[in-house]
Design a protein around this motif. Sequence first.
Motif, PDB file in Angstrom:
ATOM      1  N   ARG A 142       0.824  -1.201   0.000  1.00 55.29           N
ATOM      2  CA  ARG A 142       0.000   0.000   0.000  1.00 55.29           C
ATOM      3  C   ARG A 142       0.867   1.263   0.000  1.00 55.29           C
ATOM      4  N   ALA A 143       1.925   1.264  -0.745  1.00 50.83           N
ATOM      5  CA  ALA A 143       2.779   2.446  -0.804  1.00 50.83           C
ATOM      6  C   ALA A 143       1.991   3.616  -1.387  1.00 50.83           C
ATOM      7  N   PRO A 144       1.949   4.756  -0.686  1.00 45.94           N
ATOM      8  CA  PRO A 144       1.166   5.898  -1.170  1.00 45.94           C
ATOM      9  C   PRO A 144       1.663   6.401  -2.517  1.00 45.94           C
ATOM     10  N   LEU A 145       0.787   7.078  -3.236  1.00 46.77           N
ATOM     11  CA  LEU A 145       1.125   7.661  -4.527  1.00 46.77           C
ATOM     12  C   LEU A 145       2.144   8.782  -4.353  1.00 46.77           C
ATOM     13  N   THR A 146       2.870   9.056  -5.410  1.00 47.71           N
ATOM     14  CA  THR A 146       3.843  10.147  -5.402  1.00 47.71           C
ATOM     15  C   THR A 146       3.759  10.910  -6.713  1.00 47.71           C
ATOM     16  N   GLY A 147       4.419  12.046  -6.772  1.00 45.94           N
ATOM     17  CA  GLY A 147       4.554  12.802  -8.016  1.00 45.94           C
ATOM     18  C   GLY A 147       3.247  13.312  -8.565  1.00 45.94           C
ATOM     19  N   SER A 148       3.132  13.289  -9.891  1.00 42.79           N
ATOM     20  CA  SER A 148       1.948  13.840 -10.566  1.00 42.79           C
ATOM     21  C   SER A 148       0.682  13.069 -10.229  1.00 42.79           C
ATOM     22  N   ALA A 149       0.820  11.763  -9.986  1.00 44.68           N
ATOM     23  CA  ALA A 149      -0.350  10.956  -9.626  1.00 44.68           C
ATOM     24  C   ALA A 149      -0.955  11.433  -8.312  1.00 44.68           C
ATOM     25  N   LEU A 150      -0.099  11.808  -7.366  1.00 41.79           N
ATOM     26  CA  LEU A 150      -0.574  12.313  -6.085  1.00 41.79           C
ATOM     27  C   LEU A 150      -1.163  13.713  -6.238  1.00 41.79           C
ATOM     28  N   ASP A 151      -0.545  14.520  -7.109  1.00 46.02           N
ATOM     29  CA  ASP A 151      -0.983  15.902  -7.279  1.00 46.02           C
ATOM     30  C   ASP A 151      -2.441  15.998  -7.710  1.00 46.02           C
ATOM     31  N   THR A 152      -2.893  15.059  -8.518  1.00 39.24           N
ATOM     32  CA  THR A 152      -4.263  15.111  -9.057  1.00 39.24           C
ATOM     33  C   THR A 152      -5.228  14.158  -8.356  1.00 39.24           C
ATOM     34  N   PHE A 153      -4.710  13.411  -7.365  1.00 42.84           N
ATOM     35  CA  PHE A 153      -5.526  12.328  -6.817  1.00 42.84           C
ATOM     36  C   PHE A 153      -6.788  12.825  -6.115  1.00 42.84           C
ATOM     37  N   ALA A 154      -6.692  13.856  -5.316  1.00 40.15           N
ATOM     38  CA  ALA A 154      -7.876  14.353  -4.604  1.00 40.15           C
ATOM     39  C   ALA A 154      -8.953  14.798  -5.587  1.00 40.15           C
ATOM     40  N   ASP A 155      -8.539  15.449  -6.664  1.00 43.64           N
ATOM     41  CA  ASP A 155      -9.513  15.869  -7.680  1.00 43.64           C
ATOM     42  C   ASP A 155     -10.146  14.655  -8.358  1.00 43.64           C
ATOM     43  N   ASP A 156      -9.328  13.632  -8.600  1.00 43.00           N
ATOM     44  CA  ASP A 156      -9.862  12.413  -9.212  1.00 43.00           C
ATOM     45  C   ASP A 156     -10.883  11.739  -8.299  1.00 43.00           C
ATOM     46  N   VAL A 157     -10.593  11.710  -6.995  1.00 46.55           N
ATOM     47  CA  VAL A 157     -11.518  11.105  -6.037  1.00 46.55           C
ATOM     48  C   VAL A 157     -12.823  11.910  -5.997  1.00 46.55           C
ATOM     49  N   GLU A 158     -12.730  13.225  -6.062  1.00 44.60           N
ATOM     50  CA  GLU A 158     -13.941  14.053  -6.084  1.00 44.60           C
ATOM     51  C   GLU A 158     -14.811  13.704  -7.292  1.00 44.60           C
ATOM     52  N   GLN A 159     -14.186  13.511  -8.432  1.00 49.63           N
ATOM     53  CA  GLN A 159     -14.928  13.132  -9.645  1.00 49.63           C
ATOM     54  C   GLN A 159     -15.590  11.765  -9.474  1.00 49.63           C
ATOM     55  N   ALA A 160     -14.826  10.816  -8.930  1.00 49.04           N
ATOM     56  CA  ALA A 160     -15.364   9.475  -8.726  1.00 49.04           C
ATOM     57  C   ALA A 160     -16.509   9.493  -7.721  1.00 49.04           C
ATOM     58  N   LEU A 161     -16.367  10.282  -6.665  1.00 49.38           N
ATOM     59  CA  LEU A 161     -17.414  10.383  -5.652  1.00 49.38           C
ATOM     60  C   LEU A 161     -18.681  10.966  -6.252  1.00 49.38           C
ATOM     61  N   TYR A 162     -18.553  12.032  -7.013  1.00 54.50           N
ATOM     62  CA  TYR A 162     -19.732  12.659  -7.610  1.00 54.50           C
ATOM     63  C   TYR A 162     -20.447  11.697  -8.559  1.00 54.50           C
ATOM     64  N   ALA A 163     -19.698  11.047  -9.440  1.00 53.08           N
ATOM     65  CA  ALA A 163     -20.308  10.121 -10.396  1.00 53.08           C
ATOM     66  C   ALA A 163     -20.999   8.962  -9.686  1.00 53.08           C
ATOM     67  N   SER A 164     -20.348   8.436  -8.652  1.00 54.17           N
ATOM     68  CA  SER A 164     -20.934   7.311  -7.921  1.00 54.17           C
ATOM     69  C   SER A 164     -22.184   7.735  -7.170  1.00 54.17           C
ATOM     70  N   LYS A 165     -22.186   8.961  -6.628  1.00 53.68           N
ATOM     71  CA  LYS A 165     -23.378   9.481  -5.950  1.00 53.68           C
ATOM     72  C   LYS A 165     -24.545   9.605  -6.932  1.00 53.68           C
ATOM     73  N   VAL A 166     -24.281  10.067  -8.134  1.00 52.63           N
ATOM     74  CA  VAL A 166     -25.349  10.172  -9.134  1.00 52.63           C
ATOM     75  C   VAL A 166     -25.957   8.799  -9.392  1.00 52.63           C
ATOM     76  N   VAL A 167     -25.101   7.772  -9.493  1.00 53.74           N
ATOM     77  CA  VAL A 167     -25.596   6.408  -9.692  1.00 53.74           C
ATOM     78  C   VAL A 167     -26.471   5.972  -8.525  1.00 53.74           C
ATOM     79  N   ALA A 168     -26.030   6.229  -7.287  1.00 48.53           N
ATOM     80  CA  ALA A 168     -26.787   5.811  -6.112  1.00 48.53           C
ATOM     81  C   ALA A 168     -28.161   6.470  -6.084  1.00 48.53           C
ATOM     82  N   TYR A 169     -28.221   7.756  -6.358  1.00 50.96           N
ATOM     83  CA  TYR A 169     -29.501   8.455  -6.364  1.00 50.96           C
ATOM     84  C   TYR A 169     -30.365   7.982  -7.531  1.00 50.96           C
TER      85      TYR A 169
END
Length: 481
Positions: free
Chosen positions: A311-338
């Motif tokens: 479970r080594a954490p992400l580094t570099g550019s992958a880490l830089d965009t990860f929070a934004d990617d999770v926000e996108q995934a969360l929003y899309a998944s919430k739309v599916v749930a609703y």
Amino acid sequence: MRMSKKASIGVTGLAVMGRNLARNLARHGHTVALHNRSEQRTKELVEQFGDEGDFIPAYSAQEFVDALERPRQVVIMVKAGAPTDAVIDEFVPLLEKGDVIVDAGNAHFADTRRREAALREKGIHFVGTGVSGGEEGALHGPSIMPGGSKESYQSLGPLFEDISAKVDGEPCCTHVGADGAGHFVKMVHNGIEYADMQLIAESFDLLRGAGGYSPAEIAEVFRTWNSGRLDSYLIEITSQVLAHTDAASGKPFVDIVADQAEQKGTGRWTVQIGLDLGVPISGIAEAVFARSLSGASNLREASRGLGGPSRAPLTGSALDTFADDVEQALYASKVVAYAQGFNQIQAGGAEYGWDIDLGKVASIWRGGCIIRAKFLNDITAAYAEEPALPTLLTSGGFRKAVEDAQDSWRSVISTAVRLGIPTPGFSTALAYYDGLRAERLPAALVQGQRDYFGAHTYRRVDREGSFHTAWAADGRPESSA
């Protein structure tokens, strides 16, 4: 305490929710009769909060009924199941035709339908009512989902609309539909709530396990998200929970809480009824199963040594965009749930003969309730524009948002799989989305298998009818079923 001759409504069952609902009614100028099996609770409410409005304490069922204006309106706030039936049996002999009994607890809608039918024969209105918002909502303004007859809503509606939450001046209360419709819609609300909470929890786990964020840093991420399209009560309180430090240990609060989530049953009901209706509510189901897995302590303990990836954490550019990617995934998944939840309400309405306005349901969930969120405004607008919308995923704004989120959504799930971080909510939401958009599904093979071992027949794409292949015969001839 100011006394008045008769009460416009009465509340029996004065635990936290019943007490706060009674106080809410009194605060809005309604005279409220009070009753509880234990007289002490009635006395304590009057002693502590009697200056908030007009209360009429009653210490027997007869005294309680006598304190009510006609038609009498009795709100029951006791445990679901047998306790509710016991209270109904106690009060019905004291009531008359035209009187109204309101069950504002978390009853199973099938029980509500049974009770409504039985009391209708006696000329008494029974109104199963969903109330969401917890104890604070009950006091300050919940989302209210009454079922029952249209006639009962003529008298109850103004009271409930008065004490409900308000959004843009509109009450978060509407007549949902006949008999058990109110409790059905509340059940689905709770199912969506399970899915929403699971998706938020997975976002936290990803940010910590893959991104290496601390709980305090994740709290700040959630605060940022709450200022955008994910603005909601659940995101708001999540940021506060994650920012909290345990006073006794000095550790992040989330680290000293046992990772075993409990449940009271409404999520399970949602999944069970989804199966009965044949509605794929996989996101809600996975959220319920995730809670069950978290509580399976013996099973989890026995599996601790199973191998998995680093479970080594992400580094570099992958880490830089990860929070934004999770926000996108969360929003899309919430739309599916609703989307799945509203499909279940739609299917329930068709099955049980309820004329449920999905836009109004979305509208009354915008305030007061646990899943209140900014994007319920968009859901309300989507159903106003297209009342027969087959799924939120095909609505213009939601369709574009989910399509735009796809790359991030898939990337986040790929990262979770690679690092061994469980994301049942995110993963099943994406699988559902891909299943809907697929040109063909492997169900064709499943139909062939079923016909082979059980002669269950199949349908063809090139002509009408059902067919069976004689799999054991030479040449395997096909015949019409």
